[in-house]
Design a protein around this motif. Structure first.
Motif, mmCIF file in Angstrom:
data_model
loop_
_atom_site.group_PDB
_atom_site.id
_atom_site.type_symbol
_atom_site.label_atom_id
_atom_site.label_comp_id
_atom_site.label_asym_id
_atom_site.label_seq_id
_atom_site.Cartn_x
_atom_site.Cartn_y
_atom_site.Cartn_z
ATOM 1 N N LEU A 65 115.149 48.868 42.097
ATOM 2 C CA LEU A 65 115.088 47.446 42.784
ATOM 3 C C LEU A 65 115.400 46.571 41.589
ATOM 4 O O LEU A 65 115.597 45.273 41.704
ATOM 5 C CB LEU A 65 113.826 47.074 43.128
ATOM 6 N N LYS A 66 115.857 46.885 40.351
ATOM 7 C CA LYS A 66 116.168 46.161 39.205
ATOM 8 C C LYS A 66 115.469 45.062 38.860
ATOM 9 O O LYS A 66 115.888 43.944 38.987
ATOM 10 C CB LYS A 66 117.636 45.810 39.369
ATOM 11 N N ILE A 67 114.325 45.261 38.826
ATOM 12 C CA ILE A 67 113.003 44.212 38.799
ATOM 13 C C ILE A 67 113.096 43.901 37.039
ATOM 14 O O ILE A 67 113.461 44.468 36.278
ATOM 15 C CB ILE A 67 111.613 44.773 39.023
ATOM 16 N N ASN A 68 112.413 42.570 37.000
ATOM 17 C CA ASN A 68 112.244 42.119 35.514
ATOM 18 C C ASN A 68 110.700 41.649 35.565
ATOM 19 O O ASN A 68 110.474 41.188 34.413
ATOM 20 C CB ASN A 68 113.198 41.016 35.206
ATOM 21 N N SER A 69 110.014 41.984 36.731
ATOM 22 C CA SER A 69 108.666 41.441 36.285
ATOM 23 C C SER A 69 107.709 42.317 37.293
ATOM 24 O O SER A 69 108.084 42.754 38.311
ATOM 25 C CB SER A 69 108.199 40.039 37.059
ATOM 26 N N ILE A 70 106.526 42.722 36.914
ATOM 27 C CA ILE A 70 105.292 43.556 37.382
ATOM 28 C C ILE A 70 104.348 42.526 37.739
ATOM 29 O O ILE A 70 103.762 42.144 36.461
ATOM 30 C CB ILE A 70 105.034 44.783 37.129
ATOM 31 N N LEU A 71 103.558 42.272 38.621
ATOM 32 C CA LEU A 71 102.234 41.743 38.643
ATOM 33 C C LEU A 71 101.241 42.555 39.351
ATOM 34 O O LEU A 71 101.317 43.110 40.244
ATOM 35 C CB LEU A 71 102.390 40.219 39.677
ATOM 36 N N VAL A 72 100.304 43.085 38.174
ATOM 37 C CA VAL A 72 99.286 43.666 38.653
ATOM 38 C C VAL A 72 98.078 42.968 39.208
ATOM 39 O O VAL A 72 97.408 42.100 38.334
ATOM 40 C CB VAL A 72 98.725 44.708 37.608
ATOM 41 N N CYS A 73 97.630 43.196 40.459
ATOM 42 C CA CYS A 73 96.816 42.268 41.060
ATOM 43 C C CYS A 73 95.454 43.197 40.943
ATOM 44 O O CYS A 73 95.048 43.931 42.030
ATOM 45 C CB CYS A 73 97.183 41.776 42.600
ATOM 46 N N SER A 74 94.410 42.801 40.010
ATOM 47 C CA SER A 74 93.457 43.930 40.164
ATOM 48 C C SER A 74 92.186 43.384 39.156
ATOM 49 O O SER A 74 92.470 42.972 38.189
ATOM 50 C CB SER A 74 93.742 45.334 39.354
ATOM 51 N N GLU A 75 91.133 42.950 39.813
ATOM 52 C CA GLU A 75 89.922 42.580 39.052
ATOM 53 C C GLU A 75 89.562 43.822 37.964
ATOM 54 O O GLU A 75 89.377 43.168 36.580
ATOM 55 C CB GLU A 75 88.591 42.522 39.982
ATOM 56 N N ARG A 76 89.511 44.888 38.291
ATOM 57 C CA ARG A 76 89.039 45.790 37.574
ATOM 58 C C ARG A 76 90.091 45.803 36.291
ATOM 59 O O ARG A 76 89.550 45.776 34.976
ATOM 60 C CB ARG A 76 89.198 47.237 38.108
ATOM 61 N N VAL A 77 91.204 46.059 36.253
ATOM 62 C CA VAL A 77 92.146 46.044 35.205
ATOM 63 C C VAL A 77 92.102 44.447 34.217
ATOM 64 O O VAL A 77 92.267 44.689 33.228
ATOM 65 C CB VAL A 77 93.559 46.366 35.348
ATOM 66 N N ALA A 78 92.243 43.453 35.078
ATOM 67 C CA ALA A 78 92.160 42.223 34.385
ATOM 68 C C ALA A 78 90.855 42.290 33.439
ATOM 69 O O ALA A 78 90.846 41.537 32.296
ATOM 70 C CB ALA A 78 91.870 41.022 35.415
ATOM 71 N N ASP A 79 89.800 42.922 33.753
ATOM 72 C CA ASP A 79 88.627 42.858 32.928
ATOM 73 C C ASP A 79 88.617 43.967 31.961
ATOM 74 O O ASP A 79 87.637 43.906 31.255
ATOM 75 C CB ASP A 79 87.149 42.959 33.642
ATOM 76 N N ASP A 80 89.431 44.770 31.861
ATOM 77 C CA ASP A 80 89.296 45.649 30.986
ATOM 78 C C ASP A 80 90.589 45.838 29.948
ATOM 79 O O ASP A 80 91.728 46.124 30.249
ATOM 80 C CB ASP A 80 89.409 47.063 31.747
ATOM 81 N N GLU A 81 90.404 45.487 28.737
ATOM 82 C CA GLU A 81 91.263 45.211 27.708
ATOM 83 C C GLU A 81 92.178 46.500 27.611
ATOM 84 O O GLU A 81 93.481 46.209 27.600
ATOM 85 C CB GLU A 81 90.610 44.483 26.433
ATOM 86 N N LEU A 82 91.711 47.521 27.187
ATOM 87 C CA LEU A 82 92.178 48.749 27.148
ATOM 88 C C LEU A 82 93.464 48.994 28.131
ATOM 89 O O LEU A 82 94.457 49.360 28.068
ATOM 90 C CB LEU A 82 91.495 49.833 26.728
ATOM 91 N N ALA A 83 92.807 48.831 29.466
ATOM 92 C CA ALA A 83 93.585 49.205 30.854
ATOM 93 C C ALA A 83 94.815 48.186 30.891
ATOM 94 O O ALA A 83 95.930 48.741 31.110
ATOM 95 C CB ALA A 83 92.703 49.161 32.112
ATOM 96 N N ARG A 84 94.491 47.051 30.463
ATOM 97 C CA ARG A 84 95.448 46.210 30.551
ATOM 98 C C ARG A 84 96.416 46.187 29.523
ATOM 99 O O ARG A 84 97.716 46.247 29.988
ATOM 100 C CB ARG A 84 94.767 44.556 30.317
ATOM 101 N N THR A 85 96.222 46.803 28.358
ATOM 102 C CA THR A 85 97.125 47.068 27.182
ATOM 103 C C THR A 85 98.038 48.113 27.815
ATOM 104 O O THR A 85 99.402 48.183 27.594
ATOM 105 C CB THR A 85 96.543 47.302 26.222
ATOM 106 N N MET A 86 97.321 49.051 28.343
ATOM 107 C CA MET A 86 98.155 50.531 28.622
ATOM 108 C C MET A 86 99.345 50.144 29.929
ATOM 109 O O MET A 86 100.302 50.590 29.994
ATOM 110 C CB MET A 86 97.153 51.495 29.343
ATOM 111 N N MET A 87 98.846 49.011 30.727
ATOM 112 C CA MET A 87 99.567 48.653 31.687
ATOM 113 C C MET A 87 100.986 47.888 31.252
ATOM 114 O O MET A 87 102.005 48.292 31.482
ATOM 115 C CB MET A 87 98.860 47.575 32.754
ATOM 116 N N GLU A 88 100.769 47.120 30.206
ATOM 117 C CA GLU A 88 101.702 46.297 29.605
ATOM 118 C C GLU A 88 102.642 47.410 28.803
ATOM 119 O O GLU A 88 103.822 47.299 28.618
ATOM 120 C CB GLU A 88 101.098 45.197 28.370
#
Lengths: 140, 161
Positions: free
Chosen positions: B25-48
């Motif tokens: 799709l040739k994207i330039n953005s991903i929005l992860v919509c998740s309470e769990r990941v937003a509250d978990d710094e390690l999970a968030r960093t891994m996503m990034e």
């Protein structure tokens, strides 16, 4: 479009193709050749040439060979094929890993062989990461 | 331009999303919509870390994600929005986010879920959310990677959960 042949010891090449399919779905003009423990190098060379011909029949204009290990039997045989062919016809890149095969497969029709090689080499280098070091940096 | 794909995938950012859908799709953005990941710094960093450098990753709680999408913040981007569960997608719909199609990717088996396809297992909550999304004219379809064929999923949901 460039045809891709992965050449590796044992089952690695075929399993890389399976792993690519898991991530991207089926990829056209991608073949695997494995070197069995009891197989001669003449045999291996013949199998690579057969895959090459098959890819050409499928519409490939040039060939990118991705080999597991520089200096190993597979890369030595592939080097022989490079020596015996015209530049721009076939290229060989060693150290194949999953990100490299993915990168080689994506937008392949937009790249000349030489530029595809650059793109794949870059992807391979970038894919090797010391995760603890990166995490330490990010979480600091 | 805009949100090119809304997807439920309990692995969120991973190979199928980044390489399979993202490059397609040739994207330039991903929005992860998740309470769990937003509250978990390690999970968030891994996503990034999991996305290529030229893809901007944001992890937001569903409420923040809805607000951002309703502000048309992604109108000038090419984005994928990821949910862990259909319930999060339904929440966004309830917050008036315009979702026309919802791609179902991996919803992997866990105890208490029932498997309905190779990579899709559902519990009662999932069924309820998927039915409601469909009833409210969201086209819900299963498709793991762009090269695969989209498959209708609503009729496969068990009715006895």
């Amino acid at each position: 479009m460039t045809g891709i042949i992965i050449v590796a010891h044992g089952e690695l090449a075929g399993e890389l193709v399976n792993s690519v399919a898991m991530i991207m779905g089926r990829v056209p003009l991608l073949r695997a050749v494995g070197l069995g423990s009891d197989q001669s190098l003449d045999d291996l060379k013949r199998e690579i040439e057969e895959a090459w011909q098959e890819l050409e029949r499928g519409g490939a204009r040039q060939i990118l060979v991705l080999v597991d290990m520089f200096g190993g039997s597979c890369s030595n045989v592939a080097a022989r094929l490079v020596c015996d062919s015209e530049p721009g016809q076939i290229a060989v890149v060693t150290g194949v890993n999953l990100p490299m095969v993915l990168e080689a497969s994506i937008d392949r029709d937009l790249y000349q062989l030489k530029d595809l090689v650059d793109k794949v080499v870059k992807a391979g280098r970038k894919s090797i990461v010391d995760v603890r070091a990166v995490l330490a940096e990010k979480l600091r | 331009m805009g949100v090119l794909l809304y997807r439920v995938d309990d692995r969120l950012i991973h190979g199928q999303v980044v390489v399979g859908w993202g490059r397609f799709l040739k994207i330039n953005s991903i929005l992860v919509c998740s309470e769990r990941v937003a509250d978990d710094e390690l999970a968030r960093t891994m996503m990034e870390m999991g996305a290529p450098a030229d893809v901007k990753v944001e992890v937001l709680r569903p409420k923040e994600a809805a607000a951002k999408l309703n502000r048309d913040a992604f109108a000038e981007r090419d984005a994928i929005v990821l949910f862990e569960t259909p319930a999060d997608a339904l929440y966004l719909l309830n917050m008036n986010v315009k979702i026309e199609k919802l791609n179902i990717g991996g919803m992997h088996f866990r105890p208490g879920k029932r498997q309905i396809m190779e990579s899709v297992s559902v519990d009662k909550e999932d069924c309820r959310a998927l039915h409601e999304l469909s009833a409210r004219n969201v086209e819900v379809y299963f498709q793991m990677v762009p090269q695969a064929r989209p498959v209708e999923i609503i009729s496969k949901l068990p009715c006895d959960l």
